[in-house]
Design a protein around this motif. Structure first.
Motif, PDB file in Angstrom:
ATOM      1  N   GLU A   1       8.397  -3.749  22.928  1.00 44.05           N
ATOM      2  CA  GLU A   1       6.695  -3.792  23.392  1.00 44.05           C
ATOM      3  C   GLU A   1       5.941  -2.814  22.664  1.00 44.05           C
ATOM      4  N   LEU A   2       6.522  -1.459  22.510  1.00 43.28           N
ATOM      5  CA  LEU A   2       5.813  -0.480  21.989  1.00 43.28           C
ATOM      6  C   LEU A   2       6.034  -0.663  20.537  1.00 43.28           C
ATOM      7  N   GLU A   3       6.919  -1.055  20.076  1.00 46.44           N
ATOM      8  CA  GLU A   3       7.103  -1.270  18.536  1.00 46.44           C
ATOM      9  C   GLU A   3       6.240  -2.174  17.916  1.00 46.44           C
ATOM     10  N   ASN A   4       6.071  -3.222  18.767  1.00 49.73           N
ATOM     11  CA  ASN A   4       5.094  -4.278  18.216  1.00 49.73           C
ATOM     12  C   ASN A   4       3.737  -3.789  18.625  1.00 49.73           C
TER      13      ASN A   4
ATOM     14  N   THR B   1       4.877  10.181   2.047  1.00 51.10           N
ATOM     15  CA  THR B   1       6.044   9.253   1.887  1.00 51.10           C
ATOM     16  C   THR B   1       6.260   8.788   0.418  1.00 51.10           C
ATOM     17  N   ASP B   2       7.500   8.196   0.483  1.00 43.75           N
ATOM     18  CA  ASP B   2       7.943   7.558  -0.960  1.00 43.75           C
ATOM     19  C   ASP B   2       6.896   6.477  -1.340  1.00 43.75           C
ATOM     20  N   ASN B   3       6.167   5.926  -0.396  1.00 44.37           N
ATOM     21  CA  ASN B   3       5.310   5.048  -0.523  1.00 44.37           C
ATOM     22  C   ASN B   3       3.759   5.356  -0.668  1.00 44.37           C
ATOM     23  N   GLY B   4       3.631   6.711  -0.620  1.00 44.32           N
ATOM     24  CA  GLY B   4       2.256   7.320  -1.040  1.00 44.32           C
ATOM     25  C   GLY B   4       1.283   7.372   0.272  1.00 44.32           C
ATOM     26  N   ASN B   5       2.178   7.316   1.461  1.00 46.00           N
ATOM     27  CA  ASN B   5       1.484   7.389   2.751  1.00 46.00           C
ATOM     28  C   ASN B   5       1.521   8.659   3.449  1.00 46.00           C
ATOM     29  N   GLN B   6       1.011   8.711   4.732  1.00 47.24           N
ATOM     30  CA  GLN B   6       1.247  10.005   5.570  1.00 47.24           C
ATOM     31  C   GLN B   6       1.969   9.499   6.702  1.00 47.24           C
ATOM     32  N   ILE B   7       2.436  10.497   7.371  1.00 49.71           N
ATOM     33  CA  ILE B   7       3.123  10.436   8.807  1.00 49.71           C
ATOM     34  C   ILE B   7       2.438  10.949  10.072  1.00 49.71           C
ATOM     35  N   ILE B   8       2.344  10.422  11.099  1.00 47.76           N
ATOM     36  CA  ILE B   8       1.854  11.128  12.459  1.00 47.76           C
ATOM     37  C   ILE B   8       3.464  11.120  13.340  1.00 47.76           C
ATOM     38  N   ASP B   9       3.470  12.333  14.082  1.00 54.82           N
ATOM     39  CA  ASP B   9       4.572  12.250  14.738  1.00 54.82           C
ATOM     40  C   ASP B   9       4.043  12.210  16.436  1.00 54.82           C
ATOM     41  N   ILE B  10       4.383  11.253  17.056  1.00 49.71           N
ATOM     42  CA  ILE B  10       3.925  11.085  18.312  1.00 49.71           C
ATOM     43  C   ILE B  10       4.836  11.719  19.343  1.00 49.71           C
ATOM     44  N   HIS B  11       4.301  12.931  20.229  1.00 52.33           N
ATOM     45  CA  HIS B  11       4.989  13.561  21.055  1.00 52.33           C
ATOM     46  C   HIS B  11       4.837  13.053  22.435  1.00 52.33           C
ATOM     47  N   ASN B  12       5.671  13.352  23.532  1.00 50.22           N
ATOM     48  CA  ASN B  12       5.498  13.008  24.837  1.00 50.22           C
ATOM     49  C   ASN B  12       5.348  11.579  25.261  1.00 50.22           C
ATOM     50  N   LEU B  13       6.157  10.770  24.541  1.00 50.54           N
ATOM     51  CA  LEU B  13       6.191   9.379  24.789  1.00 50.54           C
ATOM     52  C   LEU B  13       7.524   9.425  25.545  1.00 50.54           C
ATOM     53  N   LYS B  14       7.202   8.318  26.731  1.00 46.73           N
ATOM     54  CA  LYS B  14       8.563   7.817  27.497  1.00 46.73           C
ATOM     55  C   LYS B  14       8.441   6.524  27.320  1.00 46.73           C
ATOM     56  N   ILE B  15       9.530   6.244  26.345  1.00 47.28           N
ATOM     57  CA  ILE B  15       9.527   4.547  25.767  1.00 47.28           C
ATOM     58  C   ILE B  15      10.453   3.878  26.733  1.00 47.28           C
ATOM     59  N   LEU B  16       9.724   3.012  27.763  1.00 45.84           N
ATOM     60  CA  LEU B  16      10.511   2.281  28.603  1.00 45.84           C
ATOM     61  C   LEU B  16      10.761   0.827  28.230  1.00 45.84           C
ATOM     62  N   ASP B  17       9.970   0.271  27.326  1.00 43.35           N
ATOM     63  CA  ASP B  17      10.084  -0.855  26.831  1.00 43.35           C
ATOM     64  C   ASP B  17       9.857  -0.809  25.075  1.00 43.35           C
ATOM     65  N   PRO B  18      11.033  -0.545  24.640  1.00 45.98           N
ATOM     66  CA  PRO B  18      11.008  -0.250  22.891  1.00 45.98           C
ATOM     67  C   PRO B  18      10.295  -1.162  21.993  1.00 45.98           C
TER      68      PRO B  18
ATOM     69  N   THR C   1       4.432   1.322   9.331  1.00 47.64           N
ATOM     70  CA  THR C   1       5.437   0.856  10.398  1.00 47.64           C
ATOM     71  C   THR C   1       5.605   2.143  11.243  1.00 47.64           C
ATOM     72  N   ASN C   2       6.452   1.686  12.303  1.00 52.69           N
ATOM     73  CA  ASN C   2       6.826   2.941  13.340  1.00 52.69           C
ATOM     74  C   ASN C   2       8.117   3.091  13.365  1.00 52.69           C
ATOM     75  N   GLY C   3       8.702   4.185  13.625  1.00 49.09           N
ATOM     76  CA  GLY C   3      10.137   4.567  13.840  1.00 49.09           C
ATOM     77  C   GLY C   3      10.990   4.003  14.849  1.00 49.09           C
ATOM     78  N   LEU C   4      10.371   3.087  15.510  1.00 46.39           N
ATOM     79  CA  LEU C   4      11.291   2.213  16.548  1.00 46.39           C
ATOM     80  C   LEU C   4      12.067   1.152  15.960  1.00 46.39           C
ATOM     81  N   PHE C   5      13.162   1.270  16.153  1.00 49.86           N
ATOM     82  CA  PHE C   5      14.175   0.248  15.793  1.00 49.86           C
ATOM     83  C   PHE C   5      14.787  -0.493  16.741  1.00 49.86           C
ATOM     84  N   ALA C   6      13.876  -1.301  17.494  1.00 47.75           N
ATOM     85  CA  ALA C   6      14.134  -2.111  18.596  1.00 47.75           C
ATOM     86  C   ALA C   6      14.475  -3.573  18.524  1.00 47.75           C
ATOM     87  N   GLN C   7      13.416  -4.131  17.600  1.00 47.67           N
ATOM     88  CA  GLN C   7      13.646  -5.473  17.278  1.00 47.67           C
ATOM     89  C   GLN C   7      14.913  -5.644  16.536  1.00 47.67           C
TER      90      GLN C   7
END
Ligand code: 5RP
Length: 221
Positions: A184-187, A165-182, A197-203
């Motif tokens: 809660e999961l973001e937190n 990433t532009d911040n010098g970090n790495q990314i993991i992509d999480i498959h097979n999630l069914k996000i019923l409460d975005p 951080t994670n890619g949920l923009f729910a808050q």
């Protein structure tokens, strides 16, 4: 219309939202192929733009090529408006983002902006978030640990190999999630040590989503 034409339509529609202000907006610019089309149109509303802050090195480069002076968020303070794309959007304007890996800076700029307009084509609309793999930016030493925690949460983590990433970090992509409460999961994910951080923009969801439908008409949600 094909996907590129739909992105062009929605980028064009976003321009009108900048033009509509009767003062110079301090603008946050997102990342991705949809936003690239918006950037290319921005010279048309140059007179409406005060400061510009970018969410990635790629967007900065594109803006600078058009002779926009990109500033640091630390210099500008809060922004009037942030415009960015998304990988998924539900009916409540909650988003999955980070397909391009710029999620952390995107989330910071979204948080620091009074208004967040998301621009998508209809293919990004979902009933439940999670079909698109959820990106998580992690400190490199924490990657395997975070991945194991995500397995416990029911996901299947895949390391985005070779991507830094532009911040010098790495990314993991999480498959097979069914996000019923975005929210809660973001937190929950953000509390795992090593997660940047994670890619949920729910808050901090989008205030307005512009959606190009199959015919290229743009609707608002
Ligand atoms: C980048 C993002 C993008 O907004 C998202 O991936 C959508 O990109 P595109 O407009 O190319 O479909 O979150 O980190």
């Amino acid at each position: 219309m094909n996907s590129d034409q739909l992105k062009q339509q929605v980028a064009q529609a976003a321009l009108a939202h900048i033009e509509a202000y009767n003062f110079k907006v301090d603008l946050g610019v997102g990342t991705g192929s949809t936003v690239n089309l918006l950037i290319d149109l921005l010279p048309q509303v140059r007179h409406r733009i005060g400061a510009i802050v970018s969410s990635s090195e790629a967007s900065t480069k594109r803006l600078e090529a058009l002779e926009f002076k990109v500033q640091e968020l630390n210099q500008t303070g809060d922004l009037t408006l942030y415009i960015d794309g998304a990988d998924e959007c539900d009916a409540h304007n909650r988003l999955t983002k980070g397909g391009g890996g710029a999620l952390t800076r995107e989330k910071i700029i979204a948080a620091a902006s009074k208004k967040f307009i998301c621009i998508i084509d209809h293919s990004k609309q979902v009933d439940i978030l999670g079909k698109f793999p959820l990106p998580i930016e992690v400190l490199p030493m924490a990657r395997s640990y975070v991945a194991r925690q995500m397995v416990k949460l029911g996901g299947q983590p895949i390391y985005r190999e070779g991507f830094v990433t532009d911040n010098g970090n790495q990314i993991i992509d999480i498959h097979n999630l069914k996000i019923l409460d975005p929210i809660e999961l973001e937190n929950k994910i953000n509390q795992i040590p090593g997660v940047v951080t994670n890619g949920l923009f729910a808050q901090r969801k989008a205030d307005l989503v512009l959606i190009a439908n199959q015919q290229g008409e743009v609707t608002e949600q």
